[in-house]
Design a protein around this motif. Structure first.
Motif, PDB file in Angstrom:
ATOM      1  N   GLU A  57       0.825  -1.217   0.000  1.00  0.00           N
ATOM      2  CA  GLU A  57       0.000   0.000   0.000  1.00  0.00           C
ATOM      3  C   GLU A  57       0.859   1.268   0.000  1.00  0.00           C
ATOM      4  O   GLU A  57       0.352   2.355  -0.258  1.00  0.00           O
ATOM      5  CB  GLU A  57      -0.962   0.019   1.195  1.00  0.00           C
ATOM      6  N   THR A 101      -1.710   3.431  -2.404  1.00  0.00           N
ATOM      7  CA  THR A 101      -2.678   2.596  -3.112  1.00  0.00           C
ATOM      8  C   THR A 101      -3.634   1.980  -2.095  1.00  0.00           C
ATOM      9  O   THR A 101      -3.208   1.623  -0.988  1.00  0.00           O
ATOM     10  CB  THR A 101      -1.969   1.481  -3.908  1.00  0.00           C
ATOM     11  N   PHE A 103      -7.048  -0.751  -1.233  1.00  0.00           N
ATOM     12  CA  PHE A 103      -7.545  -2.049  -1.671  1.00  0.00           C
ATOM     13  C   PHE A 103      -8.847  -2.435  -0.958  1.00  0.00           C
ATOM     14  O   PHE A 103      -9.068  -2.043   0.189  1.00  0.00           O
ATOM     15  CB  PHE A 103      -6.509  -3.139  -1.378  1.00  0.00           C
ATOM     16  N   THR A 104      -9.649  -3.224  -1.654  1.00  0.00           N
ATOM     17  CA  THR A 104     -10.789  -3.902  -1.045  1.00  0.00           C
ATOM     18  C   THR A 104     -10.506  -5.403  -1.094  1.00  0.00           C
ATOM     19  O   THR A 104      -9.479  -5.828  -1.627  1.00  0.00           O
ATOM     20  CB  THR A 104     -12.100  -3.600  -1.800  1.00  0.00           C
ATOM     21  N   ASN A 106     -11.774  -7.668  -2.898  1.00  0.00           N
ATOM     22  CA  ASN A 106     -11.725  -8.181  -4.269  1.00  0.00           C
ATOM     23  C   ASN A 106     -10.542  -7.668  -5.073  1.00  0.00           C
ATOM     24  O   ASN A 106     -10.261  -8.194  -6.152  1.00  0.00           O
ATOM     25  CB  ASN A 106     -13.023  -7.827  -4.998  1.00  0.00           C
ATOM     26  N   SER A 107      -9.836  -6.667  -4.571  1.00  0.00           N
ATOM     27  CA  SER A 107      -8.671  -6.155  -5.302  1.00  0.00           C
ATOM     28  C   SER A 107      -7.626  -7.245  -5.519  1.00  0.00           C
ATOM     29  O   SER A 107      -6.945  -7.271  -6.543  1.00  0.00           O
ATOM     30  CB  SER A 107      -8.037  -4.989  -4.535  1.00  0.00           C
ATOM     31  N   ASP A 176     -17.125  -5.974   1.255  1.00  0.00           N
ATOM     32  CA  ASP A 176     -16.632  -4.601   1.115  1.00  0.00           C
ATOM     33  C   ASP A 176     -17.686  -3.581   1.521  1.00  0.00           C
ATOM     34  O   ASP A 176     -17.383  -2.571   2.160  1.00  0.00           O
ATOM     35  CB  ASP A 176     -16.189  -4.344  -0.332  1.00  0.00           C
TER      36      ASP A 176
END
Length: 199
Positions: A57, A101, A103-104, A106-107, A176
């Motif tokens: 991240e 960056t 993220f979820t 599903n990322s 999410d």
């Protein structure tokens, strides 16, 4: 005994029985090396397990791809790549101003070679298979010992709910949306990948 576990960007909190690599000389760091300085000082297929714990991240997606590709080179066939990141909808994701960056759950599927959108990554000549998604939850940022016990209980329930939502294939974004609605203090996403041959 051969040490076949690598903790990249380990900082001061290295995974037990692993080789720790970081760009800064800290207690527990075994190899001082920048993650964007390729190649890493290891031979091909040197490790059975590689950790990237709260590391990616801090990079833009182009640099993340460089890191994942180098991990692919030094990871053994069928070896595990374990990545943890803060969930984009948890408060902690935006607390650290060095995060670049977000993220979820599903990322992580985009790094899976078999994912419909993985054509972005086929040019990098690496094949990761996402085999499991896990999470950790801290619902509130409470400091009182008594309230921390209550938070641990509530967070355990929240994690149970999220893990069941992750498994709900009919509603792939359900987990999410739950994180976004509840405004948890911290949700850690944990992706488990297995290295496969590029076909």
């Amino acid at each position: 005994m051969k040490n076949d576990i690598l903790d990249l960007g380990c900082g001061k909190n290295k995974v037990k029985n692993s080789i720790g690599m970081d760009k800064i000389e800290l207690e527990g760091v075994d190899v001082i090396h920048n993650l964007l300085s390729i190649p890493y000082p290891f031979k091909e297929q040197s490790f059975k397990v590689i950790y990237l714990r709260h590391v990616i991240e801090h990079f833009k997606i182009e640099d993340i791809n460089i890191i994942l590709l180098e991990c692919y080179r030094i990871l053994s066939l069928n070896g595990k790549l374990i990545i943890t990141v803060p969930h984009a909808f948890s408060v902690a994701a935006y607390t650290d101003i060095t995060h670049k960056t977000f993220f979820t759950f599903n990322s992580g599927k985009f790094f899976d070679y078999e994912h419909p959108m993985s054509y972005y990554y086929k040019k990098y000549n690496m094949n990761y298979k996402l085999v499991e998604i896990d999470c950790k939850v801290c619902w509130f940022d409470w400091k009182s010992r008594i309230l921390q016990r209550l938070d641990a209980f509530l967070s355990k329930i929240a994690r149970y709910i999220l893990l069941n939502a992750i498994k709900n294939t009919k509603k792939p974004s359900l987990a999410d949306r739950i994180v976004k609605k509840k405004s948890y203090q911290f949700v850690e996403i944990k992706w488990f990948y297995k290295k496969k041959l590029v076909v």
